[in-house]
Motif scaffolding. Sequence first.
Motif, PDB file in Angstrom:
ATOM      1  N   THR A  36       0.829  -1.212   0.000  1.00  0.00           N
ATOM      2  CA  THR A  36       0.000   0.000   0.000  1.00  0.00           C
ATOM      3  C   THR A  36       0.859   1.255   0.000  1.00  0.00           C
ATOM      4  O   THR A  36       0.534   2.236  -0.682  1.00  0.00           O
ATOM      5  CB  THR A  36      -0.958   0.042   1.205  1.00  0.00           C
ATOM      6  OG1 THR A  36      -0.203   0.092   2.424  1.00  0.00           O
ATOM      7  CG2 THR A  36      -1.883  -1.166   1.228  1.00  0.00           C
ATOM      8  N   LYS A  77       2.387   1.689  -3.540  1.00  0.00           N
ATOM      9  CA  LYS A  77       1.364   2.137  -4.501  1.00  0.00           C
ATOM     10  C   LYS A  77       0.954   3.586  -4.250  1.00  0.00           C
ATOM     11  O   LYS A  77       0.774   4.368  -5.186  1.00  0.00           O
ATOM     12  CB  LYS A  77       0.147   1.216  -4.432  1.00  0.00           C
ATOM     13  CG  LYS A  77       0.376  -0.172  -5.011  1.00  0.00           C
ATOM     14  CD  LYS A  77      -0.900  -0.993  -4.939  1.00  0.00           C
ATOM     15  CE  LYS A  77      -0.741  -2.352  -5.550  1.00  0.00           C
ATOM     16  NZ  LYS A  77      -1.990  -3.159  -5.482  1.00  0.00           N
ATOM     17  N   VAL A 136      -6.863  -1.792  -6.366  1.00  0.00           N
ATOM     18  CA  VAL A 136      -6.842  -2.626  -5.156  1.00  0.00           C
ATOM     19  C   VAL A 136      -7.461  -3.984  -5.477  1.00  0.00           C
ATOM     20  O   VAL A 136      -8.576  -4.043  -6.006  1.00  0.00           O
ATOM     21  CB  VAL A 136      -7.633  -1.963  -4.005  1.00  0.00           C
ATOM     22  CG1 VAL A 136      -7.571  -2.840  -2.749  1.00  0.00           C
ATOM     23  CG2 VAL A 136      -7.108  -0.563  -3.721  1.00  0.00           C
ATOM     24  N   TYR A 163      -5.169   1.042   2.805  1.00  0.00           N
ATOM     25  CA  TYR A 163      -4.892   1.897   1.650  1.00  0.00           C
ATOM     26  C   TYR A 163      -5.146   3.372   1.992  1.00  0.00           C
ATOM     27  O   TYR A 163      -4.366   4.256   1.595  1.00  0.00           O
ATOM     28  CB  TYR A 163      -5.740   1.473   0.449  1.00  0.00           C
ATOM     29  CG  TYR A 163      -5.080   0.391  -0.369  1.00  0.00           C
ATOM     30  CD1 TYR A 163      -4.160   0.714  -1.367  1.00  0.00           C
ATOM     31  CD2 TYR A 163      -5.362  -0.953  -0.144  1.00  0.00           C
ATOM     32  CE1 TYR A 163      -3.543  -0.265  -2.119  1.00  0.00           C
ATOM     33  CE2 TYR A 163      -4.757  -1.947  -0.892  1.00  0.00           C
ATOM     34  CZ  TYR A 163      -3.840  -1.606  -1.876  1.00  0.00           C
ATOM     35  OH  TYR A 163      -3.216  -2.585  -2.617  1.00  0.00           O
ATOM     36  N   LEU A 212      -9.826   4.943  -4.941  1.00  0.00           N
ATOM     37  CA  LEU A 212      -9.427   3.550  -4.847  1.00  0.00           C
ATOM     38  C   LEU A 212     -10.322   2.733  -5.774  1.00  0.00           C
ATOM     39  O   LEU A 212     -11.548   2.751  -5.631  1.00  0.00           O
ATOM     40  CB  LEU A 212      -9.553   3.049  -3.408  1.00  0.00           C
ATOM     41  CG  LEU A 212      -8.661   3.715  -2.367  1.00  0.00           C
ATOM     42  CD1 LEU A 212      -8.957   3.156  -0.970  1.00  0.00           C
ATOM     43  CD2 LEU A 212      -7.180   3.532  -2.713  1.00  0.00           C
TER      44      LEU A 212
END
Length: 306
Positions: free
Chosen positions: A183, A186, A200, A248, A261
């Motif tokens: 996470t 990213k 995700v 996240y 997301l």
Amino acid sequence: MKILVTGGRGMLASNLRESAHKLDSTENEYIFINRSHGDLRDFDATKAILKEHNPDALIHTAARVGGIAANMAHPAEFLMDNLQIDSHILKGCVDLGVENVLYFGSSCMYPKDYRQPLVETDVLAAPLEPTNEGYALSKIAAARYCEYASAEYGLNYKVLIPSNLYGPGDDYTPGTSHLVASTLVKAHEAKTNNSDSLDVWGDGSARREFTFVGDVSDWVVQNIATIEQWPTYMNIGLGIDYSVKDFYEAALKTVGYTCELNFDPTKPAGMKQKLMDSSVAKSYGWAPSTDIFEGMSKAYSAFLEK
């Protein structure tokens, strides 16, 4: 006491080194070995390493590890590599007469979608999560050997079962990193590329317990001298879990960025939940102090320094 630590370049061993330097004022001598000292999948090489150092105790952290994608792609390798590493180290310690061994298991040893929170006796109580079954089977086999060796030979071979760990020294390689590291990478890349969204796997509802690695390494260094008093198995985790979506969002907050997301429920997400009950370890002084936000901040700072 001379303490040999395997997996010397890994996250856990690296933090054990820092904890020993910071907290251990006794006469304990810590020796850290890694792949450059020999291949633990080779029994002769492993026995030679053990004979050379002749430790009073061994902390076994070496393992082939990876995230969900890596475990799904290479189950045969995760099973066989870890079976070889663990059997060579543990049998080598028995043959050499090493009295104290601390083996690090994994929360993957627990059944899929079983009762929450998980307790130590739940190992092998029901089928495993298929996405990491190979790795889990290897850890269960090694844990059982520790139990059998202790009973049969009068040794102190104990198994700590940590939740997922994260922190400085983590693996941030795409495709092999675990959830928190992934996470952060990213989120960092999204910020760097000024991306509008971040992909995700799954729908974000799966829940995971992550414990800051420094809390674990500090506790081990402070308590390893009492290993004889420990039960064979002990869970050691934060005691709180969060959803994948939460992680996240925390990662984006940590790196200072905002974006959408994009959840993909067609992708595998693993077990729905695997929160562990660490009350047994608490009776031996386990008291983690780092919450997920402080821990992710420390992990991200370490990532930026690489």
